[in-house]
Motif scaffolding. Structure first.
Motif, short mmCIF file in Angstrom:
data_model
loop_
_atom_site.label_atom_id
_atom_site.label_comp_id
_atom_site.label_asym_id
_atom_site.label_seq_id
_atom_site.Cartn_x
_atom_site.Cartn_y
_atom_site.Cartn_z
N PHE A 122 0.84 -1.22 0.00
CA PHE A 122 0.00 0.00 0.00
C PHE A 122 0.87 1.26 0.00
O PHE A 122 0.47 2.29 -0.53
CB PHE A 122 -1.01 -0.03 1.16
CG PHE A 122 -2.18 -0.93 0.84
CD1 PHE A 122 -2.05 -2.30 0.92
CD2 PHE A 122 -3.37 -0.41 0.40
CE1 PHE A 122 -3.09 -3.15 0.59
CE2 PHE A 122 -4.44 -1.24 0.06
CZ PHE A 122 -4.29 -2.62 0.16
N ALA A 123 2.08 1.15 0.55
CA ALA A 123 3.03 2.28 0.44
C ALA A 123 3.36 2.47 -1.04
O ALA A 123 3.40 3.59 -1.54
CB ALA A 123 4.29 1.98 1.25
N ARG A 126 0.56 4.16 -2.98
CA ARG A 126 0.46 5.59 -2.66
C ARG A 126 1.63 6.37 -3.27
O ARG A 126 1.45 7.49 -3.76
CB ARG A 126 0.44 5.77 -1.13
CG ARG A 126 0.16 7.18 -0.68
CD ARG A 126 -1.26 7.60 -0.95
NE ARG A 126 -1.49 9.00 -0.63
CZ ARG A 126 -2.03 9.88 -1.49
NH1 ARG A 126 -2.40 9.50 -2.68
NH2 ARG A 126 -2.21 11.12 -1.11
N GLU A 129 0.81 7.15 -6.76
CA GLU A 129 -0.11 8.29 -6.86
C GLU A 129 0.64 9.60 -6.66
O GLU A 129 0.27 10.64 -7.21
CB GLU A 129 -1.21 8.17 -5.81
CG GLU A 129 -2.23 7.09 -6.11
CD GLU A 129 -3.33 7.06 -5.06
OE1 GLU A 129 -4.50 7.18 -5.43
OE2 GLU A 129 -3.02 6.90 -3.86
N ARG A 192 -10.27 3.88 2.53
CA ARG A 192 -9.40 3.93 1.35
C ARG A 192 -8.75 2.56 1.10
O ARG A 192 -8.59 2.13 -0.05
CB ARG A 192 -8.32 4.99 1.58
CG ARG A 192 -7.49 5.26 0.38
CD ARG A 192 -6.40 6.28 0.72
NE ARG A 192 -5.56 6.45 -0.45
CZ ARG A 192 -5.89 7.19 -1.48
NH1 ARG A 192 -7.03 7.85 -1.48
NH2 ARG A 192 -5.08 7.28 -2.52
N ILE A 193 -8.39 1.86 2.18
CA ILE A 193 -7.78 0.53 2.03
C ILE A 193 -8.81 -0.42 1.42
O ILE A 193 -8.50 -1.18 0.50
CB ILE A 193 -7.31 -0.03 3.41
CG1 ILE A 193 -6.38 0.96 4.12
CG2 ILE A 193 -6.65 -1.41 3.26
CD1 ILE A 193 -5.12 1.32 3.39
N MET A 530 -2.55 1.06 6.21
CA MET A 530 -2.68 2.52 6.44
C MET A 530 -1.33 3.10 6.83
O MET A 530 -0.99 4.22 6.45
CB MET A 530 -3.70 2.79 7.56
CG MET A 530 -5.13 2.47 7.16
SD MET A 530 -6.38 3.14 8.29
CE MET A 530 -6.03 2.36 9.81
N ILE A 533 0.77 3.66 3.84
CA ILE A 533 0.33 4.87 3.13
C ILE A 533 0.89 6.12 3.83
O ILE A 533 1.39 7.05 3.18
CB ILE A 533 -1.21 4.91 3.05
CG1 ILE A 533 -1.67 3.89 2.01
CG2 ILE A 533 -1.73 6.31 2.74
CD1 ILE A 533 -3.15 3.85 1.74
N ARG A 534 0.87 6.11 5.14
CA ARG A 534 1.41 7.27 5.89
C ARG A 534 2.90 7.44 5.61
O ARG A 534 3.40 8.56 5.47
CB ARG A 534 1.18 7.07 7.39
CG ARG A 534 -0.25 7.34 7.82
CD ARG A 534 -0.35 7.32 9.33
NE ARG A 534 0.50 8.31 9.95
CZ ARG A 534 1.05 8.18 11.17
NH1 ARG A 534 0.80 7.11 11.89
NH2 ARG A 534 1.80 9.12 11.68
N GLU A 537 3.35 9.04 2.29
CA GLU A 537 3.00 10.47 2.31
C GLU A 537 4.08 11.28 3.04
O GLU A 537 4.40 12.40 2.65
CB GLU A 537 1.62 10.65 2.97
CG GLU A 537 0.54 10.12 2.02
CD GLU A 537 -0.87 10.12 2.60
OE1 GLU A 537 -1.01 10.36 3.81
OE2 GLU A 537 -1.80 9.87 1.81
#
Ligand SMILES: Cc1cc2nc3c(=O)[nH]c(=O)nc-3n(C[C@H](O)[C@H](O)[C@H](O)COP(=O)(O)OP(=O)(O)OC[C@H]3O[C@@H](n4cnc5c(N)ncnc54)[C@H](O)[C@@H]3O)c2cc1C
Length: 543
Positions: A122-123, A126, A129, A192-193, A530, A533-534, A537
């Motif tokens: 998931f990292a 992201r 994106e 979102r996940i 999650m 993803i953090r 970001e």
């Protein structure tokens, strides 16, 4: 006081009434209804119910279920709670799927991600994106090849140390149960996940159910779809590459080295290696990089016939046939320690989750249909630093050493080849060996063993008390028809890799972003995803 003539007040009331009428008639309109299980299961019956609740002709009714949960608090009278949106004739139904803007990052600045579990994958999504190129380094194999190693493991033909239930593409999440519920909602956007999983092939139901579940039969295909997205956008995967060191220059992490002698460098490095990767904790300890011991949990997995759990929870509910296999969640306190059920798998099986041949670990999973004849759950006790006293000389690794010792003893007690030591639950509570065992779903096989004798005393005694207390909460839970198998030692990380809460970087190792379950800052699929993803970001926010 606000006043006015009587006629002005009447006029205001009329205006309010009209406003309410308009609000009720605005489309889409949301309603909440509670229905019996058979009403929820039969579309024609449900249609009638909603039509009645909205005073609409059933033939003109157009609706969408947006939330579904099972209320089983009153045993024998299970209810289904539904949130529903209704639409006017001709009004377009909103799109169910979310949209994502995955960019072409083939020539973008590279970010090294170690570990292709939920946090790492998931990292990567992201980062794409955000316009950065992920290079994923994974010690294990692609899911298809990993499946073959898992089949051998379940046939008792040996454990591959880098390709098993924990290691390989998708990490521990790939052949997990796929329960996606999390309490860590404040730490990120759980929806979102779910939307990303849905985008990559998960069923619509995960966007509706209060307790979303994918199932181990469906997860690998979703993980392969995620790989397609990452590769299509220019990201890279390197399988069978085990990280064995960090490349440092001026206190800044430049990348990593692997056992094959290769080097991978990037503008940042995400460490998403999960908490089964003891070698990563050992590497940090050896090199003197900051690490902390943290509280964790350990215990056993209990298994009952699913029919028995259905009887205990659904009793004589007249609509039992329409209900999913029953699930429970139990929790209690025994001498200042929490003891609780963990990762309950209705209609599931117990699986071998060790990562080294001289250790024995159990976990649980279920397929999407949850049709096995068994119900299993981890029953774990909170372990605090004072419980790991014999290993205190190992500093931050004391909890890890405690875990390894439990797993080693379990392997000896099981007799090798990933056979699990097991005991009838009633015998365990009565502190007597089992002469025979009830049927069990665990494929490599179980061996009768006196767990009450070799589990650490403080843990065994708390489990014994907890089983008695659970039986008071759920009469019949403590039964000779159930067994416990050992050991459930990987429910949470015994080590934390510190990081700055804002920049997410390791305090000593700038450019290194520890995340996911192995960092000790997340636990479970959704919260680890999650966290990934953090981290992505935080990298994008770093100048
Ligand atoms: C059988 C089972 C059932 C589960 N069921 C559920 C469930 O229903 N719901 C839920 O929320 N959670 C469940 N879990 C837990 C969940 O899978 C984990 O919490 C989650 O996968 C953690 O994600 P992660 O990305 O942080 O780490 P991991 O998933 O552990 O991934 C880490 C990855 O890093 C790789 N790696 C490790 N060391 C190295 C290295 N040195 N070099 C290169 N690569 C490396 C590993 O091979 C692995 O692929 C289950 C776990 C198991 C084993």
């Amino acid at each position: 006081m606000h006043g006015g003539s009587l006629s002005a007040i009447r006029c205001r009331l009329r205006r309010n009434k009209n406003a309410i009428f308009e609000l009720n008639n605005r489309m889409p309109r949301q309603i909440q209804i509670t229905v019996a299980p058979h009403e929820a299961a039969l579309p024609e019956v449900l249609q009638q119910k909603i039509a009645a609740a909205t005073a609409t002709a059933a033939t003109a009714l157009r609706y969408r279920i947006i939330r579904r949960s099972v209320d089983a608090r009153k045993r024998g009278h299970v209810k289904i709670l539904l949130s529903i949106e209704t639409y006017a004739p001709g009004e377009p139904l909103p799109l169910q799927a979310a949209e994502f803007r995955f960019r072409n990052v083939a020539d973008a600045p590279p970010v090294v991600i170690v570990g292709a579990g939920p946090a790492g994958l998931f990292a990567a999504l992201r980062l794409i994106e955000l316009g950065k190129k992920p290079i994923i380094i994974e010690r294990g194999k692609e899911t298809d090849r990993r499946k073959r190693d898992i089949a051998l493991l379940c046939r008792g033909e040996g454990l591959h140390p880098d390709s098993n239930y924990c290691f390989g593409e998708g990490g521990a999440g790939a052949f997990s149960d796929g329960k996606l519920y999390t309490r860590a909602n404040k730490r990120g956007d759980a929806l979102r996940i779910l939307q990303l999983l849905h985008h990559h092939g998960a069923d619509d139901s995960i966007l509706i159910d209060a307790r979303p579940h994918i199932g181990s039969d469906r997860l690998p295909a979703i993980i392969q779809e995620i790989r397609q997205t990452i590769v299509r956008c220019g990201g890279e995967y390197r399988f069978e590459q085990k990280m064995n060191g960090l490349i440092l220059a001026n206190g800044q992490v430049q990348g990593i080295t692997t056992e094959t002698g290769e080097k991978f460098c990037g503008t940042a490095t995400i460490l998403a290696t999960g908490h089964s990767a003891s070698d990563v904790f050992e590497l940090f300890f050896r090199e003197g990089y900051l690490l902390e011991a943290k509280p964790f949990a350990a215990g056993v997995r209990i298994e009952h016939p699913q029919a028995l759990i259905n009887d205990l929870l659904y009793r004589r509910d007249p609509h039992r046939a329409f209900l999913p296999p029953a699930a429970y969640a139990l929790t209690t306190q025994v001498r200042q320690r929490g003891v609780y059920s963990f990762c309950m798998c209705p209609g599931g099986i117990i699986v071998p989750s060790a990562t080294s041949p001289d250790g024995q670990v159990v976990n649980g999973m279920s397929a999407s249909a949850r049709r096995s004849a068994f119900a299993n759950a981890g029953i774990v006790v909170e372990i605090r630093p004072e419980d790991t006293a014999p290993f205190h000389r190992c500093g931050a690794l004391a909890g890890l050493r405690f875990r390894q010792e439990m797993e080693r003893l379990a392997a000896i007690a099981g007799g090798g080849l990933q056979h699990a030591p097991a005991q009838r639950t009633t015998d365990f509570v009565a502190a007597k060996p089992s002469t025979c065992l009830p049927a069990c779903s665990y494929l490599p096989g179980v061996a009768a063993s006196p767990l009450h004798q070799w589990l650490p005393n403080h843990l065994a005694q708390r489990l014994q008390d907890a089983f008695r207390l659970f039986d008071k909460k759920m009469k019949g839970f403590l039964t000779a028809e159930s067994l416990i198998a050992g050991v459930e030692s990987r429910s949470s990380s015994p080590v934390r890799i510190p990081r700055d809460s804002r920049t997410m970087q390791h305090p000593q190792l700038k450019g290194l972003y520890p995340c996911g379950e192995g960092s000790g800052h997340a636990g479970g699929i959704t919260s680890s995803a999650m966290d990934g993803i953090r981290a992505a970001e935080a990298i994008a926010d770093t100048p």
